[in-house]
Design a protein around this motif. Structure first.
Motif, PDB file in Angstrom:
ATOM      1  N   UNK A 241      24.846  14.619  26.394  1.00  7.99           N
ATOM      2  CA  UNK A 241      25.357  15.619  25.962  1.00  7.99           C
ATOM      3  C   UNK A 241      25.902  15.098  24.800  1.00  7.99           C
ATOM      4  N   UNK A 242      26.470  14.194  24.821  1.00  8.04           N
ATOM      5  CA  UNK A 242      27.907  13.610  23.801  1.00  8.04           C
ATOM      6  C   UNK A 242      26.959  13.316  22.837  1.00  8.04           C
ATOM      7  N   UNK A 243      25.046  12.171  22.454  1.00 10.34           N
ATOM      8  CA  UNK A 243      24.901  12.253  21.474  1.00 10.34           C
ATOM      9  C   UNK A 243      24.145  13.401  20.648  1.00 10.34           C
ATOM     10  N   UNK A 244      23.768  13.863  21.648  1.00 14.20           N
ATOM     11  CA  UNK A 244      23.447  15.570  21.651  1.00 14.20           C
ATOM     12  C   UNK A 244      23.885  16.639  20.146  1.00 14.20           C
ATOM     13  N   UNK A 245      25.781  16.389  20.649  1.00  9.51           N
ATOM     14  CA  UNK A 245      26.410  17.102  20.311  1.00  9.51           C
ATOM     15  C   UNK A 245      26.225  16.724  19.056  1.00  9.51           C
ATOM     16  N   UNK A 246      26.473  14.767  18.752  1.00  5.27           N
ATOM     17  CA  UNK A 246      26.905  14.579  17.898  1.00  5.27           C
ATOM     18  C   UNK A 246      25.919  14.598  16.433  1.00  5.27           C
ATOM     19  N   UNK A 247      24.135  14.549  16.991  1.00  6.22           N
ATOM     20  CA  UNK A 247      23.656  14.847  15.648  1.00  6.22           C
ATOM     21  C   UNK A 247      22.685  15.539  15.919  1.00  6.22           C
ATOM     22  N   UNK A 248      22.566  16.491  16.505  1.00  6.41           N
ATOM     23  CA  UNK A 248      21.478  17.078  16.659  1.00  6.41           C
ATOM     24  C   UNK A 248      21.603  18.506  15.990  1.00  6.41           C
ATOM     25  N   UNK A 249      21.092  19.229  14.925  1.00  9.31           N
ATOM     26  CA  UNK A 249      21.355  20.246  13.993  1.00  9.31           C
ATOM     27  C   UNK A 249      20.791  21.156  14.702  1.00  9.31           C
ATOM     28  N   UNK A 250      19.286  21.000  15.702  1.00  6.58           N
ATOM     29  CA  UNK A 250      19.388  22.038  16.376  1.00  6.58           C
ATOM     30  C   UNK A 250      18.385  21.930  17.921  1.00  6.58           C
ATOM     31  N   UNK A 251      18.853  22.868  18.793  1.00  8.83           N
ATOM     32  CA  UNK A 251      18.733  22.065  20.021  1.00  8.83           C
ATOM     33  C   UNK A 251      17.982  23.456  21.096  1.00  8.83           C
ATOM     34  N   UNK A 252      17.060  22.779  21.442  1.00  8.04           N
ATOM     35  CA  UNK A 252      15.628  23.650  22.210  1.00  8.04           C
ATOM     36  C   UNK A 252      16.054  23.353  23.525  1.00  8.04           C
TER      37      UNK A 252
ATOM     38  N   UNK B  33       6.912  12.387  10.440  1.00  7.59           N
ATOM     39  CA  UNK B  33       8.175  12.794  11.742  1.00  7.59           C
ATOM     40  C   UNK B  33       7.783  11.816  12.786  1.00  7.59           C
ATOM     41  N   UNK B  34       9.002  11.703  13.487  1.00  8.24           N
ATOM     42  CA  UNK B  34       9.297  10.429  14.983  1.00  8.24           C
ATOM     43  C   UNK B  34       9.866  11.205  16.232  1.00  8.24           C
ATOM     44  N   UNK B  35       9.213  10.674  16.827  1.00 10.59           N
ATOM     45  CA  UNK B  35       9.173  11.897  18.368  1.00 10.59           C
ATOM     46  C   UNK B  35       9.784  10.636  19.211  1.00 10.59           C
ATOM     47  N   UNK B  36      11.019  10.560  19.722  1.00 11.51           N
ATOM     48  CA  UNK B  36      11.725  10.123  20.378  1.00 11.51           C
ATOM     49  C   UNK B  36      12.179  10.504  21.964  1.00 11.51           C
ATOM     50  N   UNK B  37      11.823  10.152  23.317  1.00 19.82           N
ATOM     51  CA  UNK B  37      11.189  10.148  24.253  1.00 19.82           C
ATOM     52  C   UNK B  37      12.622   9.387  24.632  1.00 19.82           C
ATOM     53  N   UNK B  38      13.821  10.177  25.033  1.00 18.20           N
ATOM     54  CA  UNK B  38      15.253   8.936  25.290  1.00 18.20           C
ATOM     55  C   UNK B  38      15.603   7.380  25.089  1.00 18.20           C
ATOM     56  N   UNK B  39      15.949   7.976  23.737  1.00 14.25           N
ATOM     57  CA  UNK B  39      16.221   6.428  22.864  1.00 14.25           C
ATOM     58  C   UNK B  39      17.493   5.836  23.608  1.00 14.25           C
ATOM     59  N   UNK B  40      18.358   6.525  23.832  1.00 11.41           N
ATOM     60  CA  UNK B  40      19.681   5.893  24.126  1.00 11.41           C
ATOM     61  C   UNK B  40      19.414   6.020  25.994  1.00 11.41           C
ATOM     62  N   UNK B  41      18.461   6.489  26.732  1.00 12.61           N
ATOM     63  CA  UNK B  41      18.675   6.662  28.444  1.00 12.61           C
ATOM     64  C   UNK B  41      19.293   4.712  28.660  1.00 12.61           C
TER      65      UNK B  41
END
Lengths: 294, 256
Positions: free
Chosen positions: B213-224, B173-181
């Motif tokens: 949000x573009x990155x989130x919409x493009x790559x994530x499978x599930x959002x909380x 499991x990889x935790x990434x905190x704002x990888x593209x900020x």
């Protein structure tokens, strides 16, 4: 014999010893950010450990050295576990005061255990002075320098290449990142104290061998402050270079100014240099400037 | 049952309630994004998972194993890796040394051997180096900078090195905190591609905090979605984007 060369050589010889003791200070500061004002007393105890095993118990030289390193490591370990670990997160000034207090305690302990009488080491190295061609060095100084510089090189290599050394550097760099790499940060703190105490203790052995020992030997430890300030508190390379510079400055001042101003000049010069350097470069010559982005 | 389960987590600092009853169920092999306004408590969730904060209540389980008694440094050996919001690289070291440090928890050689750098330690080091160079450095396309000190690198590349270091930990499991900020469009695109590749080729589950949000919409499978320390919505990216609570948290109340 050229007096300048002679002074330079003596300066370099004593500088190597300063570098070793300063390394004991820097290793601890680098990994734990604690200024260990008891470094001089660690050094003094190293000398007394050596005296105990070599003179009182009559062990041969090489086993004595190994046992002294072991005892010094144990001293560093105990100091970290019993005192400093419980002060994590306290203000710097409290921690500094604790190490100063520790220094006095260790001096007192040495007086109780070994009395305050002057003790000298037996001659363990060949007595004849070493003739380098351009200068002559006292044999104790020469062999002391060899021991110091060997130890400095070994410590530097450990810190640079060995896994534990890299883990210690990582801890010094960023504790949170080190934790998340699976580095046990607390055991790195303990290890830094043990290694720092070994470096200082070995320095004490060398110094004791040159000039004999007394419980107030730790005061020589004050000399490492010009050394580490010059080099930057957290730079190993700086500590080594700083050691040589202070050793040379001290000897040149003693040799050239001593005849006019008296012998005190030799002890004064490093501190004059210290104040001057701090006024120009507050972080030392190689120290890092702390910039934190929040 | 997911590979990482966060169950009714609560955390407070003094009188400040940072997290209240946050539950997350992260399925294996997915990209799980956590979004929310600044100060919502997103990074605090990662810090609880990583072991930097001790939650007041709640439970975190990794592959069914309760993490509350696992010390911070031992969580790395279990397969939890992390990249930080403000890059936390070891600045004086080279790119290669930084990445190799990621494998620290997996090295088997004992203290003495590694101090003296002999035999097995040397062999292990060589093997590690090969693995790091062939797999991670090639993958992240950073061959040409591997011997440079990281402090000399531009921001986008530093983020990439930090990702490489996390990968060297062979995480599950990889935790990434704002990888593209703070990245420009091109750097962002590269990073998004790397994250997708890591999920697909390396079977790594990714928990991601991000504002883009573009990155989130493009790559994530599930959002909380987290707001004021509570989970206010979760689901697929599309479902969450249309959720009224989310729109309110991000854009404020609609007038009139």
């Amino acid at each position: 014999m050229d007096i300048f060369l002679q002074l330079m050589v003596s300066g370099v010889a004593v500088g190597g010893i300063y570098a070793l003791i300063a390394l004991g200070f820097v290793l601890i500061y680098k990994a734990t950010s604690i200024l260990n004002f008891a470094t001089g007393e660690f050094m003094m105890l190293g000398a007394y450990f050596c005296y105990t095993f070599l003179v009182l118990l009559g062990l041969p030289v090489i086993p004595t050295f190994l046992i002294v390193m072991l005892c010094a490591a144990l001293l560093g370990f105990l100091v970290e576990r019993l005192i400093l670990r419980h002060m994590l997160g306290q203000p710097t000034i409290s921690i500094v005061m604790a190490t100063i207090g520790l220094g006095s305690i260790l001096t007192g302990l040495a007086e109780i255990l070994w009395s305050s009488d002057f003790k000298s080491f037996p001659q363990i190295f060949p007595r004849a002075p070493i003739d380098l061609g351009f200068a002559i060095v006292r044999s104790n100084m020469f062999y002391g320098f060899l021991i110091s510089i060997t130890a400095v090189i070994v410590f530097s290599l450990i810190f640079k290449y060995a896994k534990v050394g890299i883990a210690m550097r990582a801890t010094a760099n960023d504790q949170m990142a080190a934790y998340s790499m699976g580095i046990n940060v607390r055991s790195m703190f303990t290890l830094a104290w043990a290694l720092g105490a070994i470096a200082a203790g070995l320095g004490g052995v060398v110094i004791g061998n040159i000039g004999g020992i007394q419980p107030n030997l730790g005061q020589i430890g004050l000399k490492i402050f010009p050394v580490v300030i010059l080099g930057g508190l957290d730079s190993i390379g700086g500590a080594i270079l700083g050691g040589f510079i202070i050793g040379v400055v001290e000897n040149l001042a003693g040799g050239y100014l001593g005849p006019y101003f008296g012998g005190g000049v030799k002890d004064l010069a490093p501190f004059v240099l210290l104040v001057m350097i701090l006024m120009v470069k507050p972080y030392g010559l190689f120290g890092k400037r702390e910039i934190e982005r929040l | 049952m997911g590979i990482l389960e966060v169950d009714t987590l609560s955390l407070s600092f003094g009188g400040l309630q940072v997290l209240s009853d946050v539950s997350l169920d992260v399925s294996e092999g997915r990209i799980f994004a956590i979004i929310g306004p600044n100060g919502a408590g997103k990074t605090s969730i990662l810090n609880c998972i990583g072991g930097f904060y001790r939650p007041d209540a709640g439970r975190i389980a990794f592959d069914g194993r309760d993490l509350s008694r696992v010390s911070t440094d031992r969580r790395a050996a279990l397969g939890l890796a992390r990249t930080f919001q403000n890059i936390a690289l070891f600045h004086g070291m080279t790119v290669l040394d930084n990445i190799k440090l990621g494998a620290h928890a997996h090295l088997k050689t004992g203290l003495l051997a590694s101090v003296l750098y002999w035999g097995a330690a040397h062999h292990e080091e060589m093997q590690l180096r090969r693995e790091v160079e062939e797999e991670i450095i090639d993958f992240l396309e950073i061959e040409d900078i591997r011997n440079l000190p990281v402090r000399a690198l531009p921001y986008g590349l530093q983020k990439r090195v930090e990702l490489g270091r996390a990968l060297a930990m062979r995480p599950r499991v990889l935790l990434m905190d704002e990888p593209v900020a703070g990245m420009n469009a091109e750097e962002t695109e590269d990073m998004a591609r790397f994250i997708l590749d890591i999920k697909e080729e390396r079977d790594v589950t990714i928990i991601l905090i991000e504002h883009d949000m573009n990155v989130i919409m493009d790559i994530s499978d599930h959002v909380a979605v987290i707001n004021f320390g509570r989970k206010i919505a979760e689901g697929t990216p599309e479902a969450v984007a249309d959720h009224p609570e989310v729109i309110r948290a991000y854009l404020g109340e609609k007038k009139g």
